[in-house]
Design a protein around this motif. Structure first.
Motif, mmCIF file in Angstrom:
data_model
loop_
_atom_site.group_PDB
_atom_site.id
_atom_site.type_symbol
_atom_site.label_atom_id
_atom_site.label_comp_id
_atom_site.label_asym_id
_atom_site.label_seq_id
_atom_site.Cartn_x
_atom_site.Cartn_y
_atom_site.Cartn_z
ATOM 1 N N HIS A 47 0.801 -1.220 0.000
ATOM 2 C CA HIS A 47 0.000 0.000 0.000
ATOM 3 C C HIS A 47 0.839 1.279 0.000
ATOM 4 C CE1 HIS A 47 -3.348 -2.675 0.447
ATOM 5 N NE2 HIS A 47 -2.874 -3.131 1.582
ATOM 6 N N ALA A 48 2.163 1.148 -0.188
ATOM 7 C CA ALA A 48 2.996 2.343 -0.334
ATOM 8 C C ALA A 48 2.693 2.985 -1.686
ATOM 9 C CB ALA A 48 4.478 1.970 -0.257
ATOM 10 N N VAL B 283 7.556 4.914 -2.545
ATOM 11 C CA VAL B 283 8.621 4.314 -3.342
ATOM 12 C C VAL B 283 8.889 5.286 -4.483
ATOM 13 C CG1 VAL B 283 9.265 2.357 -4.796
ATOM 14 C CG2 VAL B 283 7.841 1.979 -2.767
ATOM 15 N N ARG B 284 10.089 5.864 -4.502
ATOM 16 C CA ARG B 284 10.445 6.824 -5.555
ATOM 17 C C ARG B 284 11.222 6.103 -6.646
ATOM 18 N NH1 ARG B 284 10.367 12.224 -6.213
ATOM 19 N NH2 ARG B 284 9.877 12.585 -4.025
ATOM 20 N N LEU B 285 10.778 6.308 -7.882
ATOM 21 C CA LEU B 285 11.422 5.693 -9.030
ATOM 22 C C LEU B 285 12.503 6.614 -9.597
ATOM 23 C CD1 LEU B 285 8.225 4.296 -10.807
ATOM 24 C CD2 LEU B 285 9.732 3.126 -9.171
ATOM 25 N N SER B 286 13.395 6.053 -10.391
ATOM 26 C CA SER B 286 14.473 6.837 -10.994
ATOM 27 C C SER B 286 14.016 7.560 -12.258
ATOM 28 C CB SER B 286 15.661 5.933 -11.313
ATOM 29 O OG SER B 286 15.269 4.894 -12.193
ATOM 30 N N ALA B 287 12.833 7.257 -12.740
ATOM 31 C CA ALA B 287 12.287 7.888 -13.945
ATOM 32 C C ALA B 287 11.087 8.743 -13.569
ATOM 33 C CB ALA B 287 11.856 6.816 -14.948
ATOM 34 N N ASN B 288 10.838 9.800 -14.319
ATOM 35 C CA ASN B 288 9.635 10.599 -14.124
ATOM 36 C C ASN B 288 8.405 9.730 -14.337
ATOM 37 O OD1 ASN B 288 11.041 12.924 -13.536
ATOM 38 N ND2 ASN B 288 10.862 13.770 -15.586
ATOM 39 N N GLY B 289 7.297 10.122 -13.751
ATOM 40 C CA GLY B 289 6.071 9.329 -13.807
ATOM 41 C C GLY B 289 5.621 8.978 -15.207
ATOM 42 N N ASP B 290 5.669 9.949 -16.139
ATOM 43 C CA ASP B 290 5.200 9.673 -17.499
ATOM 44 C C ASP B 290 6.110 8.702 -18.231
ATOM 45 O OD1 ASP B 290 7.254 11.565 -17.675
ATOM 46 O OD2 ASP B 290 6.332 12.649 -19.343
ATOM 47 N N VAL B 291 7.374 8.654 -17.855
ATOM 48 C CA VAL B 291 8.316 7.705 -18.459
ATOM 49 C C VAL B 291 8.198 6.346 -17.776
ATOM 50 C CG1 VAL B 291 10.761 7.207 -18.866
ATOM 51 C CG2 VAL B 291 9.902 9.538 -19.138
ATOM 52 N N THR C 181 -1.624 -2.155 -7.456
ATOM 53 C CA THR C 181 -3.026 -2.499 -7.222
ATOM 54 C C THR C 181 -3.835 -2.292 -8.500
ATOM 55 O OG1 THR C 181 -3.552 -0.269 -6.457
ATOM 56 C CG2 THR C 181 -2.913 -1.876 -4.769
ATOM 57 N N LYS C 182 -4.946 -2.993 -8.592
ATOM 58 C CA LYS C 182 -5.815 -2.867 -9.766
ATOM 59 C C LYS C 182 -6.400 -1.467 -9.907
ATOM 60 C CE LYS C 182 -7.298 -7.650 -10.187
ATOM 61 N NZ LYS C 182 -8.448 -8.557 -10.180
ATOM 62 N N LYS C 183 -6.608 -0.774 -8.799
ATOM 63 C CA LYS C 183 -7.212 0.562 -8.881
ATOM 64 C C LYS C 183 -6.311 1.550 -9.617
ATOM 65 C CE LYS C 183 -5.719 2.536 -4.538
ATOM 66 N NZ LYS C 183 -5.704 3.893 -4.143
ATOM 67 N N ASP C 184 -5.034 1.237 -9.728
ATOM 68 C CA ASP C 184 -4.084 2.086 -10.448
ATOM 69 C C ASP C 184 -3.701 1.458 -11.781
ATOM 70 O OD1 ASP C 184 -3.764 4.211 -8.599
ATOM 71 O OD2 ASP C 184 -2.507 2.921 -7.363
ATOM 72 N N SER C 185 -4.644 0.781 -12.399
ATOM 73 C CA SER C 185 -4.318 -0.021 -13.579
ATOM 74 C C SER C 185 -4.422 0.715 -14.903
ATOM 75 C CB SER C 185 -5.226 -1.251 -13.628
ATOM 76 O OG SER C 185 -6.565 -0.861 -13.792
ATOM 77 N N GLY C 186 -4.754 1.978 -14.883
ATOM 78 C CA GLY C 186 -4.831 2.720 -16.136
ATOM 79 C C GLY C 186 -6.242 2.783 -16.683
ATOM 80 N N GLN C 187 -6.320 3.038 -17.982
ATOM 81 C CA GLN C 187 -7.615 3.220 -18.619
ATOM 82 C C GLN C 187 -7.735 2.329 -19.843
ATOM 83 O OE1 GLN C 187 -7.706 7.387 -19.508
ATOM 84 N NE2 GLN C 187 -7.658 7.989 -17.370
ATOM 85 N N GLY C 188 -8.945 2.240 -20.351
ATOM 86 C CA GLY C 188 -9.186 1.468 -21.569
ATOM 87 C C GLY C 188 -8.852 0.008 -21.399
ATOM 88 N N ARG C 189 -8.095 -0.546 -22.328
ATOM 89 C CA ARG C 189 -7.772 -1.973 -22.278
ATOM 90 C C ARG C 189 -6.820 -2.319 -21.144
ATOM 91 N NH1 ARG C 189 -2.885 -3.424 -24.899
ATOM 92 N NH2 ARG C 189 -1.878 -1.641 -25.858
ATOM 93 N N HIS C 190 -6.216 -1.312 -20.503
ATOM 94 C CA HIS C 190 -5.292 -1.554 -19.397
ATOM 95 C C HIS C 190 -5.991 -1.523 -18.043
ATOM 96 C CE1 HIS C 190 -2.029 -1.349 -22.181
ATOM 97 N NE2 HIS C 190 -2.404 -0.160 -22.575
ATOM 98 N N GLU C 191 -7.273 -1.244 -18.033
ATOM 99 C CA GLU C 191 -8.017 -1.101 -16.790
ATOM 100 C C GLU C 191 -8.443 -2.465 -16.243
ATOM 101 O OE1 GLU C 191 -11.552 1.790 -15.134
ATOM 102 O OE2 GLU C 191 -11.474 1.330 -17.263
ATOM 103 N N ASP D 32 9.773 12.817 -10.518
ATOM 104 C CA ASP D 32 9.160 14.146 -10.505
ATOM 105 C C ASP D 32 8.047 14.282 -9.465
ATOM 106 O OD1 ASP D 32 7.430 12.383 -11.756
ATOM 107 O OD2 ASP D 32 6.984 13.697 -13.448
ATOM 108 N N GLY D 33 7.791 13.219 -8.699
ATOM 109 C CA GLY D 33 6.753 13.249 -7.674
ATOM 110 C C GLY D 33 5.373 12.857 -8.164
ATOM 111 N N ALA D 34 5.232 12.555 -9.458
ATOM 112 C CA ALA D 34 3.932 12.169 -10.020
ATOM 113 C C ALA D 34 3.533 10.775 -9.542
ATOM 114 C CB ALA D 34 3.996 12.196 -11.543
ATOM 115 N N HIS D 35 2.257 10.621 -9.207
ATOM 116 C CA HIS D 35 1.723 9.325 -8.765
ATOM 117 C C HIS D 35 1.761 8.334 -9.930
ATOM 118 C CE1 HIS D 35 -0.889 6.561 -6.520
ATOM 119 N NE2 HIS D 35 -1.526 6.369 -7.668
ATOM 120 N N VAL D 36 2.361 7.165 -9.679
ATOM 121 C CA VAL D 36 2.435 6.101 -10.679
ATOM 122 C C VAL D 36 1.517 4.947 -10.306
ATOM 123 C CG1 VAL D 36 3.971 4.384 -11.758
ATOM 124 C CG2 VAL D 36 4.786 6.718 -11.367
ATOM 125 N N GLY D 37 1.395 4.683 -9.009
ATOM 126 C CA GLY D 37 0.549 3.579 -8.574
ATOM 127 C C GLY D 37 0.666 3.355 -7.081
#
Length: 86
Positions: free
Chosen positions: A10-11, A64-72, A35-45, A17-22
């Motif tokens: 649940h972290a 958990v901070r990633l080494s890449a920006n959220g969009d990447v 988690t499934k609630k952060d699964s995206g949209q359309g066919r990825h949902e 860049d601080g953007a929420h990824v999941g």
């Protein structure tokens, strides 16, 4: 190097860049299962996506901070079975 055991369920997973990824469901097979609630949209949902542990730069409390920006970072996500999301 980050130890998988340091990552809490649940972290929030954020990009460099601080953007929420999941949100962490659990760690399995060298990947963070989101988690499934952060699964995206359309066919990825509605199903789990995975982030490779190699992208984890730091653990900051319940984040958990990633080494890449959220969009990447989302381009590195995989679906069940190892298929790339993008």
């Amino acid at each position: 190097m980050i130890e998988a055991g340091q990552i809490k369920e649940h972290a929030e997973v954020i990009g460099a860049d601080g953007a929420h990824v999941g949100t962490v469901d659990r760690v399995e097979g060298g990947r963070i299962k989101l988690t499934k609630k952060d699964s995206g949209q359309g066919r990825h949902e509605g199903h789990h996506h995975f982030i490779p542990l190699d992208l984890v730069a730091d653990i900051e409390g319940d984040r958990v901070r990633l080494s890449a920006n959220g969009d990447v970072a989302i381009t590195f996500e995989e679906e069940d079975g190892g298929k790339s999301v993008q």
